[in-house]
Structures are given as structure tokens and as C-alpha cells.
Design a protein around this motif. Structure first.
Motif, PDB file in Angstrom:
ATOM      1  N   ALA A  75       0.835  -1.197   0.000  1.00 14.03           N
ATOM      2  CA  ALA A  75       0.000   0.000   0.000  1.00 14.03           C
ATOM      3  C   ALA A  75       0.871   1.250   0.000  1.00 14.03           C
ATOM      4  N   ALA A  76       1.931   1.266   0.815  1.00 16.89           N
ATOM      5  CA  ALA A  76       2.685   2.497   1.004  1.00 16.89           C
ATOM      6  C   ALA A  76       3.728   2.711  -0.083  1.00 16.89           C
ATOM      7  N   GLU A  77       4.393   1.641  -0.502  1.00 18.82           N
ATOM      8  CA  GLU A  77       5.526   1.825  -1.394  1.00 18.82           C
ATOM      9  C   GLU A  77       5.283   1.280  -2.794  1.00 18.82           C
ATOM     10  N   GLY A  78       4.152   0.620  -2.991  1.00 15.97           N
ATOM     11  CA  GLY A  78       3.886   0.070  -4.316  1.00 15.97           C
ATOM     12  C   GLY A  78       4.745  -1.128  -4.663  1.00 15.97           C
ATOM     13  N   VAL A  79       5.399  -1.721  -3.659  1.00 20.77           N
ATOM     14  CA  VAL A  79       6.175  -2.933  -3.912  1.00 20.77           C
ATOM     15  C   VAL A  79       5.238  -4.123  -3.743  1.00 20.77           C
TER      16      VAL A  79
END
Lengths: 432, 450
Positions: free
Chosen positions: B395-399
Motif C-alpha cells: 500500500a505504502a511503497e507500491g512494492v
């Protein structure tokens, strides 16, 4: 399929020559009876009237066979009667302490299948395409058969190959990329072979060189490859879908005369290259394992590595060799997903096929030909869904879909019995 | 197949000690741990405390740290190669190499700090509850993993490879769900108890069926459990698609109604956290399995059959009975995982993917935990942390959270191969002097692996 009869030679004095005790179990007979009773219950509980239309040839075939229309009810009951007769015959044989011949089981299975399909398709206005049923089964069995062959080769050399799933998925992924870039299905196939062997190399490194428990390595490799391919899929393949994930597929190649044979022609001789390769691969693997020096050494290493080592066979090298070949063969099965079935890779698209292939290995008792037939059975099961959704199914479709797996359970419990893996399967060999 | 532990761990098989009884089991465990750890001369009679201390400081811990480090490095490489910022900066790497390094740091640091933030403590939080919430999320994710991992581990110890976690979880979820939705008018603790028992019993019976087939007919448990997975899947699909069974009334989706409150596991830390009493049940299960395996005669029979079925039969153990009962217990534990999903994890109604792959994850958990209850607890919490953190990271880093699978599996793989880690980090090999003894023990091991 004869493990239910054990003939025990007793070491008795010579005066009582040739005294044998045959231990006959009633397993086979009781399983057949159970299936027959279930079948009859099905016919009674959900009676079905009308005709079933068996479609044997397609338009454009050399020979045209008219659609065979049979009244479903009588046909289903006739098949039931055949099943009952076979069961009774098996029971008589068991009472006389004779082994159950395989052809009886095959006859039983054919009768059950015909009756079941007649009953399922009764009253349906659509034709039940026998070609579609069998051709689809062959097509769907490709990953199972190749995967099972890979599993058999590995295990006969003493390396448990639970990583079939990883080999299939990794191969499907690599084939998708390479085939998309080069616009060549053959290049994709080669890449799939390479990817399968690469997964095998990792398996070999940990299982053979570092003596890690082979089940651990296999299971973990499966997870690793799912993670790796899913990660790369969403990071690389999705953004570059046009260049990297639209594969060139194999097209069906009809073999000139043979493909005109009714029913069998389109089923066996109008298929993509990968399926013809499969027809060759199964006997080839059998021959290589049982009739060549390579196979003899491989089996020696799998049954008794110490003895093999003593006579000068390099156990580690032989096992690496076998595992790499196994991975390459399983890789061919992985190529099915992206060079035959679909023209793109999808996340975790093998969906547990490797585990089914593993089941086929055990079902086939570590024999390439039997394992391939087991794979074909599972392929049939996977394809049944498509056929029944066309005809429409009288009982909830989920139960119909369950049937092949229940049959496998019954077959494994009643007919195959105790399966004996290669003696050193799963054991690391530590020299010294 | 014998208990799949790391190679060094299992190299001292109990076959060495003939006629051992439950009392010696503890010493056996210690011998085993000693083998995995540094060399402690067998003649040397140190106190247990000193031994334990040495064990903790031993190189098997450095191997574990090395394994985690390697896996994290591998994950970093994957992030670095696919990060857009890094790609952009590396195109002018030779002009300004610093930019690439900064981008690398941001991509990798961002991903791992998000993983930490999502699974342990949120240091950006303003209040205490938000700060420790990730930890409770970790334990929530860990609950079914621990329970199902115990089920797989117990079967492993009895020499059975239980790949049927998926099917066992599905029937357990359906059965617990059926009691939860179908029975009404029962007050809170009783209703919950009924649903729990129904779930556990269903899981136990489903696995027990596999055990029975194995014991009676010799059918290989790998085939049987895989086939039962499919049967369970279609069975649940039918129940979910049929009005009046599990399908929510007035809906045509294959989904159940929400779990009534009287059958829900109460939350453990108040309504602000998702953690339920299911976690406590999982902890109790850990203790229970430990007791069963190491302190009870039934557990001794399981382990004896797992190590060497022929020797066990000669010693008078009913191997068929041990197979069936170990599968019953294993299935009950996996059933607990399924029931805790329905009664605690997903209370808004479930569909046929309620197992969420836990049945297969449980195999990895059991393997990482060395098929030992406390190990399974630790492995389950670790994997729970990865699950919780992976969600935040995505969610936060798109990883993509799939990277968590890669890191997890690499950790298990590396921990299982200490010689590889030692070779990479140039650590001394503590087992070299014992090599001769080791091979002798390994030769005796017989694995009827699939």
C-alpha cells in the motif's frame, strides 16, 4: 494394478513342494461394488429421460459419422448392468483366489463413463462431442504428463521432486517472455526447458550438494517461484504487456492421413507440436530408464546409492544429471500454459498442477507409462468441466466435477494399494 | 518420511539408542540440538544451563542471522531492479552516481521500513494504540498459520506429509460457519464453543479419512490429501451456491452471511485491535502439541512410527492406529485454523477462498519450525509479520507483497543449508570433527518420502 494380490512363497520343506499361500483381499471387488451401487443410486435418485446425442465427427472430417442418438435411460441401465456383471465376475475370481485382470477394470471404467455421460447428457438439445471430450483431455493432460515424467525421473534417481509446480510455473513464465520477444513459440519452448532445468539446478544444489531435506527444498522452491514470478509479473510484465507478455503460440498441425481417422484422428493427430512431443516423450523416458545404461545407473543410484558408488558410479553426478533432465522435461509441461493454452502469462497460472503431477507419479507407481496414464486421467478430469458446461448437468455441477477426484481416491484405495517408492528416494547420499 | 528438520538437526536419529522410552526423549532432543549447535564434546559433562547458554551463542544462530541477511539482500536486489526511481537515476549513473545510490536507498529503505512499520511498531504514530497496532496485526495473521502449521508439523513427526491443509480448512470453515449461521438462539459462549468444536471436528474427520485410507489400504497420503482438497473445494462451492445451505439468504453470490456475534471469538485487547482470543487458542494448541509429542505415550508412538515404522511395529506399536490418530489430531489443528478464520478473522461472510492459501503456507511454517511446536510458533509469528508487513509495503511503497514470499522462502532454504551460509560468510564449520559420526547416523535414516 495387482498389489491387492500378494503371493507369498513359504519356506517349507521340499516334501510339501510348491505350497503357496495366496493372500487375496476383497478390496478391488468391494470398491467396484461401491461404485456400482453409487451409480445405481444416482440413476434412481435423479432419473433422466430423453435422448443423448453423441457427436463423433466434425464437419469437414474425411469420414462423416452421423450423430448417434441413443435413449439415455436404457443405455445408462445397460452400462450399469455391465458394471454389475464385472463386479460379480471379479468377486467370483477373488473367491477362487485369482488375480483381477486389468482389462476387467478398464471395461468397468468404460461402462461407468459411458453410462454416466449418457445420463448427464440426456434430454439435452446439444450434442455431446466425444472428440471434444477426448481431445480436451489430451490437451489438458500435457502439464500433468510432462510434470509426472519429470517427477518419475527425479525420484527414480533418489531425489524427491516436489518442485514440479515450481518447474511448471517458472517455465511458463520464461516461455512467455522469450516467446513474446522473439515471436517464436519454439524459442519459448527452449526457454521453458532451460527454466525448468534451472529450478532443478537449485533443487540439486540444496538437495544433493548440501543434503537439505528434499521435501523442504521442493516445497520452498514452489513458494519461491510463485513469489518471484508474481513479483516480476506485476513489476515487469504488466507495464510492458505488449512487448513482453503476448506470446506466439503453437498452432495445431494435422498429420496428413492419420488426422482423417474418425474420432481418433482429431483427438491424437491434429494437435500442436508440444503434444506430439509428449507422445514421443513417454515411451522415450520409459526406454531411457529401463533399456539404457544411463537409466540403469540412474535407477541404481535411486535404489541403493552405496552399492552404485561401490561399483564406480558417481552418485552425485548421476543425480544432478537426472534432476536436470527431470526439470527440463517438466519445463516442457510448463510451456503448455503460455505457448499452447493461452498467449499470456498470469499470476500463479499453474494453480497446483504440479501437485497433481506429483499425485500422478505416485498413482503411476513411479513408472513413466503408468504415470502418464494417470496424468491423462487428471487431464480428463480437468476437461470434464468444459464438456459438461456445454451439455448442461442434471445434478449440481460441483458434484460432477468432484467425481474424478473421488474416483481417483477409490482407485488408489481399492486398486493400487500400497505404493513402494524407490528405496533411496528422499535420502541424501553422503559418501564415506 | 521422517520429521523434516534441517539436515544437521536430524542427523542424530533415535535409532542409535535402542529401546528408548519417553523419559529419554528430552535427552534425545538435547542431543539433537547439540548436534545442530557447536561441538560439545559428549564426554564433557557440563551443566544444562551452560549447555543452553552455549547453544544460544552458538553458530546456528549466526547461520540464522546470515540466512535472514542473505534473503533480505536478495529482496533488495529485486526491489532495486524494478524500482522506477532507480531505473531513472541509473540512466545517468556515470554522470552522477550519487543519484543512483540515493534512489537505491530510498527504494530499498522505504520498502523495508514499510515492512517493519506494518508488522512490528509504527514509529510514525502519534498515540500508543496506533503504534503497537501492527504487532497485533502480525499476531492476527499468525493465528491460523500457527494452528495449521502445528497440524502439518504433527503429521510430519508421524511420518505423514499432510498437503491437505486446504481441504481440512475448508470443511472446518464450512462446518463452523454452518453452526454459526444455522443455529440461533444459543447464548454467546456456548454458541462459540459449538462452532469451534464443529470446525475442529470437521477438520479432524477430513484428515482422519486420509489417515484411515492410508492405514487400511496403504493409499499414499499425498495423493489422498490432494484429492480430498479438490473434493472439499467443490463441496464448499456447492454449499455456497445453494440457497438454504451456506449461501446468504436473498443473495445469489456464493458467499455466506456474516458470522453472528454470539459465535464470534471476542477480541483480546479491546475493540480497537483485530486480535481475538483465537491467538490464545493457538498458543494453547502449541502447548498441547508439545505435551502430546514429548510427554504422552500417544505422541511417543507417533514419533516412533514417523522415525521408523517397521521398528515401531516390532516394538508393539499399532502403526495403523498411530497413523489414523495422528491424522485426526493434525486435522483438528488445521480445523482450528479454519474455524478461527470464520469466527475471528473474516466475520463478514466468507466464500470458497476462505483458506487463503494457509493450508500450503502451513507446510512452510512447519518446515521452518523444524516440525517442533515452539519452532512452529516462532515461524508462524515470523510469517504473520511478513504477511502484515507485506500488505503495508504494497500500500505504502507500491512494492508487490509477493516479494515477501521470496524473502520467506529464501530464509527457509538458507536456514536449511548451514554449510552454504558458512561458505558464503566464511564461518568455521563446527561439525567437521563429528563428520564421521554423522554419516553413520544418516545412513540409518529411511524416508518414505513422496
Amino acid at each position: 494394478m495387482s498389489a491387492d494380490h500378494k503371493t507369498t512363497q513359504l519356506d517349507v520343506p521340499l516334501s510339501e513342494t510348491a505350497r503357496t499361500v495366496t493372500v487375496v483381499t476383497w478390496k478391488a471387488a468391494s470398491v467396484l461394488l461401491a461404485v456400482t451401487v453409487l451409480y445405481a443410486l444416482l440413476l434412481v435418485a435423479v432419473p433422466h429421460s430423453g435422448d443423448t446425442r453423441f457427436l463423433l465427427s466434425h464437419r469437414g472430417d474425411f469420414f462423416q459419422i452421423p450423430v448417434i442418438v441413443v435413449p439415455a435411460g436404457p443405455l445408462a441401465w445397460v452400462c450399469g448392468a455391465v458394471m454389475l456383471a464385472v463386479t460379480a465376475f471379479v468377486a467370483v475370481l477373488t473367491a477362487r483366489r485369482t488375480r483381477t485382470p486389468l482389462w476387467l477394470v478398464v471395461l468397468f471404467a468404460l461402462a461407468a463413463l459411458t453410462g454416466f455421460l449418457a445420463w448427464a447428457g440426456a434430454g439435452s438439445p446439444r450434442d455431446l462431442s466425444v472428440v471434444g471430450l477426448l481431445g480436451g483431455a489430451v490437451l489438458w493432460s500435457v502439464p500433468f504428463v510432462y510434470g509426472a515424467l519429470g517427477g518419475v525421473i527425479g525420484e527414480r534417481a533418489g531425489v524427491v521432486n516436489i518442485a514440479i509446480e515450481a518447474q511448471l510455473l517458472g517455465a511458463a513464465f520464461t516461455a512467455a517472455i522469450v516467446s513474446s520477444i522473439t515471436n517464436s513459440a519454439v524459442a519459448g519452448l527452449a526457454a521453458a526447458v532451460f527454466a525448468g532445468a534451472l529450478v532443478s539446478l537449485v533443487l540439486g544444489l540444496f538437495a544433493i550438494t548440501y543434503h537439505v531435506n528434499q521435501v523442504i527444498v521442493g516445497v520452498v522452491l514452489n513458494v519461491l517461484v510463485v513469489g518471484l514470478t508474481s513479483f516480476l509479473y506485476s513489476q515487469v510484465l504488466v507495464p510492458g504487456a505488449e512487448n513482453l507478455n503476448s506470446t506466439t503460440r503453437f498452432s495445431s498441425i494435422p498429420i496428413p492421413v492419420l488426422s482423417d481417422i474418425p474420432v481418433l484422428g482429431p483427438v491424437l493427430f491434429n494437435q500442436p507440436l508440444l503434444i506430439y512431443l509428449m507422445f514421443i516423450a513417454v515411451p522415450a523416458v520409459w526406454y531411457a530408464l529401463n533399456r539404457t545404461r544411463w537409466g540403469l545407473r540412474l535407477r541404481a543410484v535411486g535404489e541403493h546409492p552405496k552399492a552404485a558408488d561401490t561399483v564406480g558410479i558417481n552418485v552425485v553426478r548421476t543425480r544432478y544429471n537426472a534432476v536436470l533432465v527431470a526439470g527440463a522435461v517438466a519445463g516442457l509441461g510448463g510451456a503448455f500454459y503460455t505457448t499452447v493454452y493461452l498467449s499470456q502469462f498470469g499470476e500463479n497460472m499453474t494453480g497446483g498442477a504440479g501437485y497433481i503431477a506429483l499425485a500422478a507419479v505416485i498413482f503411476g507407481k513411479w513408472d513413466p507409462v503408468r504415470a502418464a496414464f494417470a496424468g491423462l486421467l487428471f487431464g480428463f478430469a480437468s476437461n470434464l468441466q468444459n464438456v459438461l458446461s456445454v451439455v448442461g448437468s442434471p445434478v449440481p455441477s460441483q458434484f460432477m466435477l468432484m467425481v474424478p477426484y473421488v474416483v481417483t481416491l477409490l482407485a488408489v484405495a481399492g486398486l493400487v494399494g500400497r505404493s513402494r517408492p524407490p528405496a533411496a528416494s528422499g535420502e541424501p547420499y553422503i559418501k564415506g | 518420511m521422517s520429521a523434516p528438520e534441517s539436515n544437521t538437526g536430524s542427523s542424530s536419529g533415535p535409532e542409535q539408542e535402542p529401546g528408548l522410552d519417553p523419559g529419554t526423549a528430552e535427552e534425545l532432543e538435547q542431543e539433537r540440538a547439540r548436534e545442530a549447535g557447536p561441538v560439545v564434546d559428549p564426554v564433557d559433562t557440563e551443566s544444562r544451563l551452560a549447555k543452553a547458554l552455549q547453544q544460544t551463542m552458538s553458530s546456528s544462530w549466526t547461520v540464522s542471522v546470515g540466512a535472514v541477511l542473505l534473503a533480505v539482500v536478495a529482496g533488495s536486489i529485486m526491489i532495486a531492479f524494478t524500482n522506477d526511481g532507480v531505473k531513472a537515476a541509473s540512466s545517468y549513473f556515470f554522470a552522477r552516481p550519487g543519484d543512483t545510490l540515493v534512489a537505491l536507498g530510498q527504494a530499498i529503505g522505504g520498502a523495508y521500513s514499510a515492512l517493519f512499520r506494518g508488522s512490528v511498531v509504527n514509529l510514525q504514530a502519534t498515540d500508543f494504540v496506533t503504534a503497537i497496532r501492527p504487532l497485533t496485526e502480525t499476531l492476527t495473521y499468525a493465528t491460523p498459520l500457527i494452528a495449521a502449521g502445528l497440524g502439518v508439523a504433527l503429521a510430519f513427526r508421524a511420518g505423514l506429509f499432510n498437503i491437505g491443509g486446504q481441504g481440512q480448512m475448508l470443511v472446518a470453515a464450512a462446518s463452523a460457519g454452518w453452526v454459526a449461521f444455522g443455529v440461533s438462539g444459543v447464548p454467546f459462549p456456548l454458541h462459540l464453543l459449538m462452532a469451534l468444536v464443529a470446525g475442529i471436528a470437521a477438520g479432524a474427520l477430513w484428515a482422519g479419512l486420509a489417515g484411515l485410507l492410508k492405514a487400511r489400504t496403504g493409499a499414499h497420503e499425498v495423493i489422498v490429501t490432494i484429492m480430498l482438497n479438490y473434493v472439499a473445494f467443490y463441496l464448499i462451492a456447492y454449499l455456497l451456491a445453494t440457497p438454504g445451505l451456506l449461501q446468504a439468504p436473498g443473495s445469489s453470490n456464493p458467499k455466506t452471511p456474516p458470522t453472528p456475534e454470539s459465535a464470534q471469538l471476542p477480541s483480546l485487547l479491546g475493540d480497537r485491535f483485530n486480535l481475538t482470543w483465537g491467538f490464545v487458542l493457538a498458543l494453547l494448541a502449541v502447548v498441547g502439541v508439545w505435551w502430546l509429542l514429548n510427554r504422552s505415550s500417544a505422541g511417543f508412538a507417533f514419533r516412533a512410527v514417523g522415525e521408523n515404522p517397521r521398528a515401531a511395529r516390532v516394538a508393539g506399536i499399532d502403526t495403523g492406529r498411530a497413523t489414523v490418530s495422528s491424522m485426526l489430531v493434525a486435522g483438528g489443528l488445521v480445523g482450528l485454523a479454519g474455524a478461527s478464520q470464520v469466527l475471528g478473522g473474516v466475520t463478514t461472510g466468507f466464500s470458497s477462498d476462505i483458506d487463503a492459501g494457509i493450508g500450503f503456507d502451513a507446510i512452510t511454517v512447519a518446515l521452518l519450525g523444524g516440525s517442533n511446536p515452539w519452532g512452529v510458533l516462532a515461524a508462524g509469528i515470523l510469517f504473520g509479520a511478513f504477511k502484515a508487513g507485506g500488505t503495508t509495503m504494497q500500500a505504502a511503497e507500491g512494492v508487490p507483497s509477493d516479494i515477501v514470499l521470496v524473502v520467506q522462502s529464501l530464509i527457509v532454504l538458507f536456514i536449511a543449508a548451514p554449510p552454504l551460509i558458512r561458505a558464503i560468510f566464511r564461518l568455521p564449520d563446527p561439525n567437521r570433527r563429528r563428520a564421521a559420526k554423522k554419516t553413520k547416523a544418516t545412513r540409518n535414516r529411511k524416508e518414505a518420502a513422496a
